[in-house]
Design an enzyme around this catalytic site. Structure first.
Site, PDB file in Angstrom:
ATOM      1  N   SER A   1      33.759  38.435  40.695  1.00 23.80           N
ATOM      2  CA  SER A   1      34.221  38.752  39.524  1.00 23.80           C
ATOM      3  C   SER A   1      35.051  37.552  38.978  1.00 23.80           C
ATOM      4  O   SER A   1      35.334  36.373  39.732  1.00 23.80           O
ATOM      5  CB  SER A   1      35.514  39.680  40.062  1.00 23.80           C
ATOM      6  OG  SER A   1      36.412  39.913  38.913  1.00 23.80           O
TER       7      SER A   1
ATOM      8  N   TYR B   1      42.914  40.847  45.531  1.00 25.21           N
ATOM      9  CA  TYR B   1      41.714  40.869  45.000  1.00 25.21           C
ATOM     10  C   TYR B   1      40.836  39.669  44.796  1.00 25.21           C
ATOM     11  O   TYR B   1      39.619  39.411  45.033  1.00 25.21           O
ATOM     12  CB  TYR B   1      41.768  41.862  43.727  1.00 25.21           C
ATOM     13  CG  TYR B   1      40.655  42.276  42.997  1.00 25.21           C
ATOM     14  CD1 TYR B   1      39.316  42.758  43.718  1.00 25.21           C
ATOM     15  CD2 TYR B   1      40.047  41.896  41.792  1.00 25.21           C
ATOM     16  CE1 TYR B   1      38.226  43.313  43.108  1.00 25.21           C
ATOM     17  CE2 TYR B   1      38.809  41.961  41.130  1.00 25.21           C
ATOM     18  CZ  TYR B   1      38.071  42.789  41.819  1.00 25.21           C
ATOM     19  OH  TYR B   1      36.826  42.969  41.090  1.00 25.21           O
TER      20      TYR B   1
END
Length: 313
Positions: free
Chosen positions: A155, A181
């Site tokens: 990501s 994350y």
């Protein structure tokens, strides 16, 4: 730099047009939802035998039945896999039989409240990295049987956080779900860098990618306002448009099937092309720390030590 002729608007089916995957076997983690479904659809359309690895077997069976009907490919199966559970991951790998040509490490969790696994690991790192590390290592012999590609869905959030080796699991620092994350997504990229060093002679390659901004169940732990606030606080700017799931899966299929990536590892792709270095202030490109060979080696060693100590306990 690898450029493919594809781009933002490319769909997964367009990415595999003209690609013949007959006789190739693939696993897609998280293949029962979001871009995972479109990844399975494209692989099956190209003729691959696909296993959907999912926590929810019923959801996986529904997807498999639907895709078998729509693609005409009857070689789509479902197997249980919970990446947050090391016993589940090991059981999946142990039960796999025969060669494996494509491993799509697609599943993940994002921006969760602080949650710990039974081992005491922070959930996002445990799922997004440790789960896929154990899975890939457990399938090593099947992957090297005929050479294979491993694809890690990372990501642009990797730009929000380096891997903090001294405190992976937020034992000593305040928990930040976005930083957590981010470090897990950085780990996805570093995994491929070190795999390229260790596994090149085995014929296994591993690369990572950013699928794009896609509205899926991955965002279930936050509102759009929270996401935009995080982007603002990061100091980054983004004009990225939202992709459809079909477009979001396209970069995965490019990395998994394009002849241009033959023999290459440790690269990071976005919008179906190799990403440029991040220049700061934007949520695009790849951070230097995510392709640092020393950090990649440290992560691999730490991962092995952590998982081996678990086995010995």
């Amino acid at each position: 730099m690898i450029t493919t002729g594809f781009g933002f608007n490319t769909t997964a089916l367009e990415a595999v047009e003209g690609i013949d995957l007959s006789g190739r076997r693939a696993i897609v983690t998280g293949g029962a939802s979001g871009i995972g479904v479109e990844t399975v659809r494209a692989l099956a359309t190209a003729g691959a035998e696909v296993t959907i690895a999912a926590r929810d077997i019923d959801a996986g069976q529904r997807v498999a039945s639907s895709l078998m009907a729509s693609t005409g490919n009857k070689n789509i199966s479902v197997a249980h896999l919970d990446l947050a559970s090391q016993p589940s991951v090991k059981a999946f790998a142990r039960n796999w039989d025969g060669p494996l040509h494509l491993l799509i490490n697609n599943a993940g969790v994002m921006a969760t409240p602080l949650t710990r696994t039974p081992e005491g690991w922070e959930l996002q790192f445990a799922t997004n990295h440790f789960g896929h590390f154990t899975l890939t290592a457990g399938l090593f012999n099947s992957l090297r049987a005929e050479g294979a590609r491993v694809v890690n869905v990372s990501s642009s959030a990797h730009l929000m956080g380096e891997v903090v080796f001294e405190d992976l699991h937020y034992q000593r620092r305040e928990y930040d779900r976005w930083q957590a994350y981010g470090q897990s997504k950085t780990a996805n990229i570093l995994f491929g860098v070190e795999a390229g060093h260790r596994w090149a002679s085995e014929g296994i390659t591993m690369n990572a990618l950013m699928p794009g901004s896609i509205a899926t169940n991955l965002q279930r732990h936050l509102t759009q306002a929270e996401l935009q606030e995080r982007i603002r606080l990061s100091g980054a700017a983004t004009k990225r448009r939202v992709k459809t799931p079909e477009q979001g899966a396209a970069t995965t299929l490019v990395v998994a099937t394009s002849p241009l990536l033959e023999g290459l590892s440790g690269k990071y792709f976005e919008d179906c092309n190799e990403a440029l270095p991040n220049t700061g202030g934007v949520l695009s490109g790849v951070a230097p720390y995510a392709q640092d060979p020393e950090a990649a080696a440290t992560l691999w060693q730490l991962s092995e030590q952590t998982l081996w100590s678990l086995k010995a306990a």
